[in-house]
Write a protein that holds these residues in place. Sequence first.
Motif, mmCIF file in Angstrom:
data_model
loop_
_atom_site.group_PDB
_atom_site.id
_atom_site.type_symbol
_atom_site.label_atom_id
_atom_site.label_comp_id
_atom_site.label_asym_id
_atom_site.label_seq_id
_atom_site.Cartn_x
_atom_site.Cartn_y
_atom_site.Cartn_z
ATOM 1 N N ILE A 39 0.886 -1.127 0.211
ATOM 2 C CA ILE A 39 -0.054 0.104 -0.174
ATOM 3 C C ILE A 39 0.890 1.218 -0.031
ATOM 4 O O ILE A 39 0.466 2.177 -0.688
ATOM 5 C CB ILE A 39 -1.176 0.070 1.170
ATOM 6 C CG1 ILE A 39 -2.104 1.209 0.707
ATOM 7 C CG2 ILE A 39 -0.443 0.222 2.431
ATOM 8 C CD1 ILE A 39 -3.352 0.924 2.131
ATOM 9 N N GLY A 40 2.174 1.012 0.727
ATOM 10 C CA GLY A 40 3.108 2.369 0.723
ATOM 11 C C GLY A 40 3.501 2.550 -0.674
ATOM 12 O O GLY A 40 3.499 3.766 -1.190
ATOM 13 N N GLU A 41 3.678 1.489 -1.542
ATOM 14 C CA GLU A 41 4.229 1.536 -3.125
ATOM 15 C C GLU A 41 3.034 2.372 -3.783
ATOM 16 O O GLU A 41 3.316 3.003 -4.570
ATOM 17 C CB GLU A 41 4.751 0.298 -3.476
ATOM 18 C CG GLU A 41 6.089 -0.049 -2.762
ATOM 19 C CD GLU A 41 6.416 -1.399 -3.228
ATOM 20 O OE1 GLU A 41 5.813 -2.168 -4.164
ATOM 21 O OE2 GLU A 41 7.587 -1.896 -2.698
ATOM 22 N N ALA A 42 1.824 1.910 -3.511
ATOM 23 C CA ALA A 42 0.809 2.222 -4.131
ATOM 24 C C ALA A 42 0.408 3.803 -3.998
ATOM 25 O O ALA A 42 0.339 4.440 -4.816
ATOM 26 C CB ALA A 42 -0.551 1.706 -3.711
ATOM 27 N N TYR A 43 0.699 4.158 -2.711
ATOM 28 C CA TYR A 43 0.848 5.768 -2.496
ATOM 29 C C TYR A 43 1.866 6.610 -3.139
ATOM 30 O O TYR A 43 1.525 7.791 -3.404
ATOM 31 C CB TYR A 43 0.638 5.948 -0.766
ATOM 32 C CG TYR A 43 -0.509 5.799 -0.181
ATOM 33 C CD1 TYR A 43 -1.827 6.483 -0.403
ATOM 34 C CD2 TYR A 43 -0.634 4.637 0.839
ATOM 35 C CE1 TYR A 43 -2.915 6.123 0.056
ATOM 36 C CE2 TYR A 43 -2.211 4.554 1.510
ATOM 37 C CZ TYR A 43 -3.047 5.156 0.927
ATOM 38 O OH TYR A 43 -4.398 5.082 1.684
ATOM 39 N N LEU A 44 2.968 5.959 -3.267
ATOM 40 C CA LEU A 44 4.017 6.485 -3.938
ATOM 41 C C LEU A 44 3.636 6.748 -5.374
ATOM 42 O O LEU A 44 3.854 7.832 -6.111
ATOM 43 C CB LEU A 44 5.169 5.683 -3.851
ATOM 44 C CG LEU A 44 5.943 5.601 -2.493
ATOM 45 C CD1 LEU A 44 7.251 4.678 -2.372
ATOM 46 C CD2 LEU A 44 6.511 7.335 -2.059
ATOM 47 N N MET A 45 2.958 5.641 -6.054
ATOM 48 C CA MET A 45 2.588 5.978 -7.476
ATOM 49 C C MET A 45 1.699 6.925 -7.589
ATOM 50 O O MET A 45 1.540 7.748 -8.657
ATOM 51 C CB MET A 45 1.917 4.452 -7.729
ATOM 52 C CG MET A 45 2.902 3.333 -8.174
ATOM 53 S SD MET A 45 2.118 1.824 -8.491
ATOM 54 C CE MET A 45 1.651 2.153 -10.170
ATOM 55 N N LEU A 46 0.917 7.275 -6.532
ATOM 56 C CA LEU A 46 -0.102 8.313 -6.519
ATOM 57 C C LEU A 46 0.511 9.732 -5.959
ATOM 58 O O LEU A 46 -0.268 10.662 -5.650
ATOM 59 C CB LEU A 46 -1.406 8.112 -5.602
ATOM 60 C CG LEU A 46 -2.056 6.738 -6.363
ATOM 61 C CD1 LEU A 46 -3.158 6.385 -5.171
ATOM 62 C CD2 LEU A 46 -2.786 7.093 -7.366
ATOM 63 N N VAL B 5 3.268 10.630 -0.487
ATOM 64 C CA VAL B 5 4.569 10.287 0.243
ATOM 65 C C VAL B 5 4.305 10.051 1.638
ATOM 66 O O VAL B 5 4.661 9.239 2.555
ATOM 67 C CB VAL B 5 5.568 11.245 -0.067
ATOM 68 C CG1 VAL B 5 7.104 10.787 0.646
ATOM 69 C CG2 VAL B 5 6.007 11.241 -1.618
ATOM 70 N N ALA B 6 3.356 11.103 2.250
ATOM 71 C CA ALA B 6 3.207 11.058 3.605
ATOM 72 C C ALA B 6 2.312 9.844 3.928
ATOM 73 O O ALA B 6 2.665 9.213 5.113
ATOM 74 C CB ALA B 6 2.077 12.394 3.964
ATOM 75 N N GLN B 7 1.465 9.421 3.164
ATOM 76 C CA GLN B 7 0.711 8.181 3.427
ATOM 77 C C GLN B 7 1.764 6.993 3.355
ATOM 78 O O GLN B 7 1.670 5.928 4.221
ATOM 79 C CB GLN B 7 -0.199 7.781 2.520
ATOM 80 C CG GLN B 7 -1.649 8.638 2.754
ATOM 81 C CD GLN B 7 -2.259 7.970 4.025
ATOM 82 O OE1 GLN B 7 -2.418 7.045 4.530
ATOM 83 N NE2 GLN B 7 -2.907 9.036 4.888
ATOM 84 N N ALA B 8 2.761 7.055 2.309
ATOM 85 C CA ALA B 8 3.540 6.035 2.365
ATOM 86 C C ALA B 8 4.622 5.878 3.573
ATOM 87 O O ALA B 8 5.039 5.006 4.171
ATOM 88 C CB ALA B 8 4.583 6.141 1.059
ATOM 89 N N ARG B 9 4.979 7.099 3.932
ATOM 90 C CA ARG B 9 5.759 7.301 5.253
ATOM 91 C C ARG B 9 4.994 6.623 6.485
ATOM 92 O O ARG B 9 5.807 5.889 7.372
ATOM 93 C CB ARG B 9 6.474 8.645 5.294
ATOM 94 C CG ARG B 9 7.252 9.068 4.643
ATOM 95 C CD ARG B 9 7.660 10.266 4.846
ATOM 96 N NE ARG B 9 8.819 10.962 3.991
ATOM 97 C CZ ARG B 9 10.040 10.606 3.969
ATOM 98 N NH1 ARG B 9 10.513 9.768 4.712
ATOM 99 N NH2 ARG B 9 10.980 11.290 2.922
ATOM 100 N N GLN B 10 3.749 6.875 6.433
ATOM 101 C CA GLN B 10 3.031 6.132 7.661
ATOM 102 C C GLN B 10 3.012 4.864 7.768
ATOM 103 O O GLN B 10 3.340 4.097 8.788
ATOM 104 C CB GLN B 10 1.705 6.485 7.465
ATOM 105 C CG GLN B 10 1.212 8.218 7.974
ATOM 106 C CD GLN B 10 -0.132 8.525 7.797
ATOM 107 O OE1 GLN B 10 -1.186 7.613 7.851
ATOM 108 N NE2 GLN B 10 -0.567 9.833 8.208
ATOM 109 N N HIS B 11 3.071 4.021 6.551
ATOM 110 C CA HIS B 11 3.021 2.678 6.338
ATOM 111 C C HIS B 11 4.596 2.279 6.772
ATOM 112 O O HIS B 11 4.772 1.224 7.122
ATOM 113 C CB HIS B 11 2.711 2.173 5.194
ATOM 114 C CG HIS B 11 1.168 2.147 5.113
ATOM 115 N ND1 HIS B 11 0.085 1.247 5.816
ATOM 116 C CD2 HIS B 11 0.240 3.043 4.451
ATOM 117 C CE1 HIS B 11 -0.917 1.794 5.551
ATOM 118 N NE2 HIS B 11 -0.914 2.992 4.833
ATOM 119 N N LEU B 12 5.691 2.987 6.446
ATOM 120 C CA LEU B 12 6.969 2.792 6.582
ATOM 121 C C LEU B 12 7.075 2.534 8.235
ATOM 122 O O LEU B 12 7.669 1.739 8.505
ATOM 123 C CB LEU B 12 7.914 3.660 5.793
ATOM 124 C CG LEU B 12 9.261 3.429 6.150
ATOM 125 C CD1 LEU B 12 9.763 2.250 5.594
ATOM 126 C CD2 LEU B 12 10.099 4.686 5.552
#
Length: 158
Positions: free
Chosen positions: A110-117, A120-127
Motif C-alpha cells: 500500500i505504501g508503494e501504491a501511495y507513492l505511485m499516487l 509520500v506522507a501516506q507511504a511514510r505512515q506505512h513505513l
Amino acid sequence: MRRTVCAALAALLAIAATRPVAAAGTESEPAARPAANADYDIGKAAVEKGDFPRAIEALRRAVASDPRNANAFNLLGFATRKSGDPRGSLQYYQQALTIDPKHIGAHEYIGEAYLMLDDVAQARQHLARLDQLCIFGCKEHRMLKDAIAAHQKGIKPK
C-alpha cells in the motif's frame, strides 16, 4: 500426580495406536480443498507469472468465498496495482489491513501504491508501521524505504 500423567500418556498411546501411519516418504490423500483456497492458489500462480488479469479474476472469487483472507486481499491489491490501477488497489490493501493490521506485505504494497499516487506522507505512515512491526528489520521495510528514497529522486515504483 505421576500416576495421572502416566495414565494420560497411556491413553494417548492407545489412541495413536488405532490410527493408520503412513510409510516414511509417502503422503496420505490430501483432503479436498475449499474453492476459495483453489482460487487463491490460481491467483497466486497467475501473479507469479505476471498474468494480472487472470490473477484478479481468481482472487476476486477467492475473497468472495473467503472474505477473511487477508493474503488474498493483499494479492488482489498487488495484481490490481500492477495492472496500472494504484488507486483501485488501495481498497484491497485496506481490507487486508482491516483483517490483519500486522500484515507486513500489505503495509509495503500500500505504501508503494501511495507513492505511485505521489502521496509520500501516506507511504511514510506505512513505513513507520513496518518499523514497529519489523523489530529486527525485514525486507518489506527495506523495500518500502528504498522506494520512498527512489521516489524522492523522481523514480516512481511500478
